[in-house]
Design a protein around this motif. Structure first.
Motif, PDB file in Angstrom:
ATOM      1  N   ASP A   1      26.742  68.713  -6.369  1.00  0.00           N
ATOM      2  CA  ASP A   1      27.728  67.622  -6.426  1.00  0.00           C
ATOM      3  C   ASP A   1      27.118  66.273  -6.060  1.00  0.00           C
ATOM      4  O   ASP A   1      27.344  65.271  -6.739  1.00  0.00           O
ATOM      5  N   ALA A   2      26.342  66.257  -4.983  1.00  0.00           N
ATOM      6  CA  ALA A   2      25.790  64.985  -4.519  1.00  0.00           C
ATOM      7  C   ALA A   2      24.795  64.416  -5.538  1.00  0.00           C
ATOM      8  O   ALA A   2      24.774  63.210  -5.799  1.00  0.00           O
ATOM      9  N   ALA A   3      23.984  65.294  -6.127  1.00  0.00           N
ATOM     10  CA  ALA A   3      23.012  64.810  -7.111  1.00  0.00           C
ATOM     11  C   ALA A   3      23.728  64.241  -8.333  1.00  0.00           C
ATOM     12  O   ALA A   3      23.305  63.222  -8.897  1.00  0.00           O
ATOM     13  N   LEU A   4      24.829  64.885  -8.716  1.00  0.00           N
ATOM     14  CA  LEU A   4      25.604  64.359  -9.840  1.00  0.00           C
ATOM     15  C   LEU A   4      26.317  63.070  -9.439  1.00  0.00           C
ATOM     16  O   LEU A   4      26.465  62.153 -10.250  1.00  0.00           O
ATOM     17  N   GLY A   5      26.730  62.999  -8.173  1.00  0.00           N
ATOM     18  CA  GLY A   5      27.339  61.767  -7.677  1.00  0.00           C
ATOM     19  C   GLY A   5      26.352  60.610  -7.699  1.00  0.00           C
ATOM     20  O   GLY A   5      26.697  59.485  -8.090  1.00  0.00           O
TER      21      GLY A   5
ATOM     22  N   GLY B   1      17.126  69.587  -2.682  1.00  0.00           N
ATOM     23  CA  GLY B   1      17.307  70.309  -3.942  1.00  0.00           C
ATOM     24  C   GLY B   1      17.289  71.808  -3.721  1.00  0.00           C
ATOM     25  O   GLY B   1      16.406  72.333  -3.045  1.00  0.00           O
ATOM     26  N   PHE B   2      18.249  72.488  -4.323  1.00  0.00           N
ATOM     27  CA  PHE B   2      18.403  73.930  -4.127  1.00  0.00           C
ATOM     28  C   PHE B   2      17.140  74.681  -4.551  1.00  0.00           C
ATOM     29  O   PHE B   2      16.612  75.508  -3.793  1.00  0.00           O
TER      30      PHE B   2
ATOM     31  N   ALA C   1      21.686  69.128 -11.147  1.00  0.00           N
ATOM     32  CA  ALA C   1      22.492  69.743 -10.084  1.00  0.00           C
ATOM     33  C   ALA C   1      21.682  70.763  -9.288  1.00  0.00           C
ATOM     34  O   ALA C   1      21.773  70.831  -8.060  1.00  0.00           O
ATOM     35  N   LEU C   2      20.884  71.541  -9.988  1.00  0.00           N
ATOM     36  CA  LEU C   2      20.159  72.627  -9.311  1.00  0.00           C
ATOM     37  C   LEU C   2      18.936  72.119  -8.547  1.00  0.00           C
ATOM     38  O   LEU C   2      18.484  72.761  -7.593  1.00  0.00           O
ATOM     39  N   THR C   3      18.382  71.007  -8.989  1.00  0.00           N
ATOM     40  CA  THR C   3      17.151  70.523  -8.350  1.00  0.00           C
ATOM     41  C   THR C   3      17.367  69.243  -7.544  1.00  0.00           C
ATOM     42  O   THR C   3      16.479  68.839  -6.799  1.00  0.00           O
TER      43      THR C   3
END
Lengths: 328, 328
Positions: free
Chosen positions: A165-169, A220-221, A263-265
């Motif tokens: 969410d934060a990366a997309l934000g 990042g996940f 989102a994943l990274t």
């Protein structure tokens, strides 16, 4: 611990009321911590820089909460209870006193909400951008800190909350029209997750009692999971379909599949990654539920020191161009 | 505690060898401190900024020692033994790797010399000047930290070493020809005292066993003494003729009497100021002598909350235009 002489009055007025007992009312060179018998101290430090980790025009309240919470997240991952923090502010001359007053007020409120006390700090002038550095001290029962190196083959891998969410934000901050048809509600959700982390301190006890290894996911996940397995000298099989996503993230990805990799990274999740042995899994899930924090089982720790294998929704292994997403 | 993913390799190579046992080889989110039973933890933080607290072209070795030692000085003043430190580096892209390698090497050597261990840290990129922030943790027997608020009427005031050398050294950096006829030896002495603090950790035990109050003098003798008396709710009578000066400082002042005020109010001394009750004075002096640190009795703490009275060599009270000297 020192404060430039000329700033004493402002600093004392704004920050002394935030000091806990260990902060000695910010009247000393140093803070004093009398650790309760049988406790270890967990210490961590994270800094945020204007224009690197936040936007200079973000509300000072959000910046204060971000500075504090990125550190609270590390304490949560270690199974530690927040004790207190030292605050270093490097401030440009251009920053108005009103900014600092709003920052201090929000910092104090957030610290109280998390049972955290200001112990001391330093304030320096800088010709560069503002920088806020927090050193956080937490308490754990002796010998009980959750290590990043503790993952063991056979453990389940869990992640709290939702990822990306934060990366997309952040992406929306940089490119407000990508994707242009995203709903206002999803847009607001993703932007808010970037603006202010929501650290999972409610999960600290579940981590401490059940996790063999853990860390907070902030860079990042994919990259952080790879890092934890690396220092634990293990590998893993991770089911990307099981990685929890918010409705807003799903909506964004449906509009632009390229956002999935971001989102994943991407960074700034501030969720907790835990490796839990199967015989502790039920207890971990129950304690997480009791704490009100969703956790999802996303993989299995395996032997060997190869990089983790990420299985995509189509059943094929997926590789990532980069493990983590750089700050803007 | 986090390190940008892209920098892991360099940071690990340079800094992991410096980590003590509590630093967990810098592989974790956090450091672990198991405080020995019966000890309190003293925590302090001080940051230095390129172009504010040091010159960007100072040798990286000197900058490393300054960053560490300004914090060690605070621990000494509190009577604490160094335990470990967290290091936050905000680095501009322009800083070459070789600079960082020299910095890390000197930091490690100096930390070992002071019995200090690296516990962890954070590294961030900044578009501004380099900034090095250290949070230092020390140990004192429970309840024995020397407080800045502890001065009591009737105490003697002591200062370690000599006052003003660093401020005069800074002046020479800014105006190499003022005064033009200063001997090369004196010039070198004063410049070196500005370049690298020499913290008085050897005096920590004497402070702890004998001082009722204390602080390190880093923002100017006059200002810091005024500050300590203020928070102790006392006043003082200070004999300026007794303030210890180096031969180099005396030579400079003989050439330019205007330098005297700079010496007395300028920063970066990193000497210790102690208030000692008369019945502990002989023991304090003996322990300081045994530690090889000169201490001079410069005044008497008095009742009341008026500003301290500074008696000049002519027997008249002297006032100072400013309590402390701003950084350049």
């Amino acid at each position: 611990m020192s404060i430039p002489f000329s700033e004493d009055a402002l600093i004392v007025r704004l920050f002394a009321p935030l000091a806990g007992p260990g902060g000695l009312a910010l009247k000393d060179d140093a803070a004093l911590i009398a650790p309760p018998a049988g406790n270890d101290i967990v210490a961590t430090t994270d800094a945020i820089v204007a224009g690197v980790h936040y936007f200079p025009d973000d509300p000072p309240e959000s910046i204060a909460r971000k500075a504090l919470r990125v550190n609270l997240s590390d304490l949560a991952a270690k199974g530690a209870e927040p004790h207190g923090f030292l605050l270093t502010l490097a401030l440009p001359d251009s920053l108005p006193d009103e900014w600092l007053a709003r920052f201090a007020d929000a910092l104090g409120r957030d610290a109280r909400a998390f049972g955290f006390q200001l112990l001391g700090g330093d304030t320096v002038r800088t010709p560069g951008p503002a920088m806020i550095s927090v050193t956080a001290l937490g308490l754990v029962p002796a010998g009980r800190m959750v290590r990043r190196t503790g993952a063991r083959a056979g453990d389940y891998l869990y992640i709290s909350g939702t990822i990306g969410d934060a990366a997309l934000g952040l992406r929306l901050r940089l490119e407000p029209d990508a994707p242009p048809t995203l709903s206002a509600a999803s847009r607001a959700h993703l932007l808010s997750r970037y603006l202010e982390p929501r650290p999972r301190n409610a999960l600290a006890l579940a981590m401490r009692d059940n996790a063999s290894g853990g860390m907070d996911v902030s860079d990042g996940f994919i990259g952080d999971l790879t890092k934890m397995l690396g220092v634990s000298r293990c590998s893993a099989r991770v089911d990307l379909a099981a990685v929890p996503l918010s409705d807003a993230a799903r909506e964004a990805m449906a509009l632009d599949m390229g956002l999935r990799e971001i989102a994943l990274t991407g960074g700034d999740d501030y969720e907790l990654l835990a490796s839990v042995s199967p015989d502790r899994a039920a207890a971990f899930e129950a304690m997480a539920r009791a704490a009100g924090v969703p956790v999802a089982r996303v993989g299995l720790v395996t032997t060997g020191d190869a990089a983790p294998v990420f299985i995509d929704v189509d059943g094929a292994p997926k590789s990532f161009a980069r493990g983590s997403y750089s700050h803007f």
